[in-house]
Design a protein around this motif. Structure first.
Motif, PDB file in Angstrom:
ATOM      1  N   TRP A 102       4.793  -7.141 -17.074  1.00 21.94           N
ATOM      2  CA  TRP A 102       3.811  -6.645 -16.115  1.00 21.94           C
ATOM      3  C   TRP A 102       3.480  -5.171 -16.298  1.00 21.94           C
ATOM      4  O   TRP A 102       2.435  -4.707 -15.858  1.00 21.94           O
ATOM      5  CB  TRP A 102       4.268  -6.914 -14.691  1.00 21.94           C
ATOM      6  CG  TRP A 102       4.392  -8.382 -14.431  1.00 21.94           C
ATOM      7  CD1 TRP A 102       5.525  -9.055 -14.037  1.00 21.94           C
ATOM      8  CD2 TRP A 102       3.391  -9.394 -14.578  1.00 21.94           C
ATOM      9  NE1 TRP A 102       5.275 -10.398 -13.932  1.00 21.94           N
ATOM     10  CE2 TRP A 102       3.980 -10.638 -14.262  1.00 21.94           C
ATOM     11  CE3 TRP A 102       2.054  -9.367 -14.965  1.00 21.94           C
ATOM     12  CZ2 TRP A 102       3.247 -11.825 -14.316  1.00 21.94           C
ATOM     13  CZ3 TRP A 102       1.347 -10.550 -15.021  1.00 21.94           C
ATOM     14  CH2 TRP A 102       1.953 -11.764 -14.690  1.00 21.94           C
ATOM     15  N   SER A 103       4.338  -4.412 -16.966  1.00 22.86           N
ATOM     16  CA  SER A 103       4.010  -3.004 -17.196  1.00 22.86           C
ATOM     17  C   SER A 103       3.360  -2.773 -18.556  1.00 22.86           C
ATOM     18  O   SER A 103       3.012  -1.642 -18.890  1.00 22.86           O
ATOM     19  CB  SER A 103       5.273  -2.152 -17.070  1.00 22.86           C
ATOM     20  OG  SER A 103       6.179  -2.476 -18.126  1.00 22.86           O
ATOM     21  N   ALA A 104       3.183  -3.825 -19.338  1.00 23.54           N
ATOM     22  CA  ALA A 104       2.551  -3.691 -20.657  1.00 23.54           C
ATOM     23  C   ALA A 104       1.084  -3.311 -20.490  1.00 23.54           C
ATOM     24  O   ALA A 104       0.450  -3.674 -19.504  1.00 23.54           O
ATOM     25  CB  ALA A 104       2.686  -5.005 -21.423  1.00 23.54           C
ATOM     26  N   PRO A 105       0.546  -2.587 -21.458  1.00 23.66           N
ATOM     27  CA  PRO A 105      -0.886  -2.229 -21.371  1.00 23.66           C
ATOM     28  C   PRO A 105      -1.757  -3.487 -21.366  1.00 23.66           C
ATOM     29  O   PRO A 105      -1.457  -4.458 -22.055  1.00 23.66           O
ATOM     30  CB  PRO A 105      -1.142  -1.421 -22.641  1.00 23.66           C
ATOM     31  CG  PRO A 105       0.191  -1.135 -23.225  1.00 23.66           C
ATOM     32  CD  PRO A 105       1.192  -2.067 -22.637  1.00 23.66           C
ATOM     33  N   ASN A 106      -2.811  -3.436 -20.593  1.00 18.57           N
ATOM     34  CA  ASN A 106      -3.740  -4.562 -20.514  1.00 18.57           C
ATOM     35  C   ASN A 106      -4.545  -4.636 -21.810  1.00 18.57           C
ATOM     36  O   ASN A 106      -5.238  -3.685 -22.152  1.00 18.57           O
ATOM     37  CB  ASN A 106      -4.671  -4.382 -19.311  1.00 18.57           C
ATOM     38  CG  ASN A 106      -5.521  -5.601 -19.058  1.00 18.57           C
ATOM     39  OD1 ASN A 106      -5.757  -6.404 -19.948  1.00 18.57           O
ATOM     40  ND2 ASN A 106      -6.014  -5.715 -17.846  1.00 18.57           N
ATOM     41  N   PRO A 107      -4.453  -5.769 -22.541  1.00 19.04           N
ATOM     42  CA  PRO A 107      -5.175  -5.848 -23.831  1.00 19.04           C
ATOM     43  C   PRO A 107      -6.676  -6.013 -23.671  1.00 19.04           C
ATOM     44  O   PRO A 107      -7.407  -5.946 -24.645  1.00 19.04           O
ATOM     45  CB  PRO A 107      -4.566  -7.103 -24.479  1.00 19.04           C
ATOM     46  CG  PRO A 107      -4.128  -7.948 -23.320  1.00 19.04           C
ATOM     47  CD  PRO A 107      -3.709  -6.973 -22.251  1.00 19.04           C
ATOM     48  N   TRP A 108      -7.158  -6.228 -22.475  1.00 20.07           N
ATOM     49  CA  TRP A 108      -8.595  -6.428 -22.283  1.00 20.07           C
ATOM     50  C   TRP A 108      -9.255  -5.101 -22.076  1.00 20.07           C
ATOM     51  O   TRP A 108     -10.272  -4.785 -21.881  1.00 20.07           O
ATOM     52  CB  TRP A 108      -8.857  -7.348 -21.089  1.00 20.07           C
ATOM     53  CG  TRP A 108      -8.046  -8.605 -21.173  1.00 20.07           C
ATOM     54  CD1 TRP A 108      -7.046  -8.976 -20.321  1.00 20.07           C
ATOM     55  CD2 TRP A 108      -8.108  -9.643 -22.155  1.00 20.07           C
ATOM     56  NE1 TRP A 108      -6.504 -10.166 -20.713  1.00 20.07           N
ATOM     57  CE2 TRP A 108      -7.141 -10.602 -21.830  1.00 20.07           C
ATOM     58  CE3 TRP A 108      -8.893  -9.848 -23.285  1.00 20.07           C
ATOM     59  CZ2 TRP A 108      -6.927 -11.747 -22.603  1.00 20.07           C
ATOM     60  CZ3 TRP A 108      -8.676 -10.989 -24.036  1.00 20.07           C
ATOM     61  CH2 TRP A 108      -7.712 -11.914 -23.688  1.00 20.07           C
TER      62      TRP A 108
END
Length: 108
Positions: A102-108
């Motif tokens: 949930w803390s990973a960067p949003n790939p979109w």
């Protein structure tokens, strides 16, 4: 697989698997009805009108091969507890999801 024939109370977790079963006919369901199914804690669950109802205990060997591999990988990396009834393991898995997913960067 759960050997207990009484389902535990359903608690939604990040590691619940939606659409986990390869052949839903085995459970008396029609795939054309597009049932909203989940696998959690050794049971197959159906969501109806926002409520989760247990259908049957299920062996992970009955799940789609991709789902089996995903569950194994999640256990190995700490994203899923080995024992859902152990609050410490559940908490560690929740923390791992928060840290890694949930803390990973949003790939979109």
């Amino acid at each position: 697989m759960s050997t207990n024939k009484t389902p535990p109370p359903f608690i939604y977790r990040d590691w619940c698997i939606q659409d986990p079963v390869f052949d839903v006919r085995k459970y008396g369901l029609d795939p054309d009805d597009n049932p909203d199914l989940y696998y959690w804690n050794g049971w197959l669950w159906k969501r109806e009108q926002g409520e989760f109802k247990p259908l049957a205990p299920i062996s992970e060997s009955e799940l789609d091969e991709d789902v089996q591999r995903r569950l194994q990988r999640w256990r190995e990396t700490g994203l899923m507890p080995l024992d859902e009834s152990d609050p410490e393991q559940v908490q560690r898995a929740k923390e791992e999801w928060e840290k890694r997913v949930w803390s990973a960067p949003n790939p979109w």
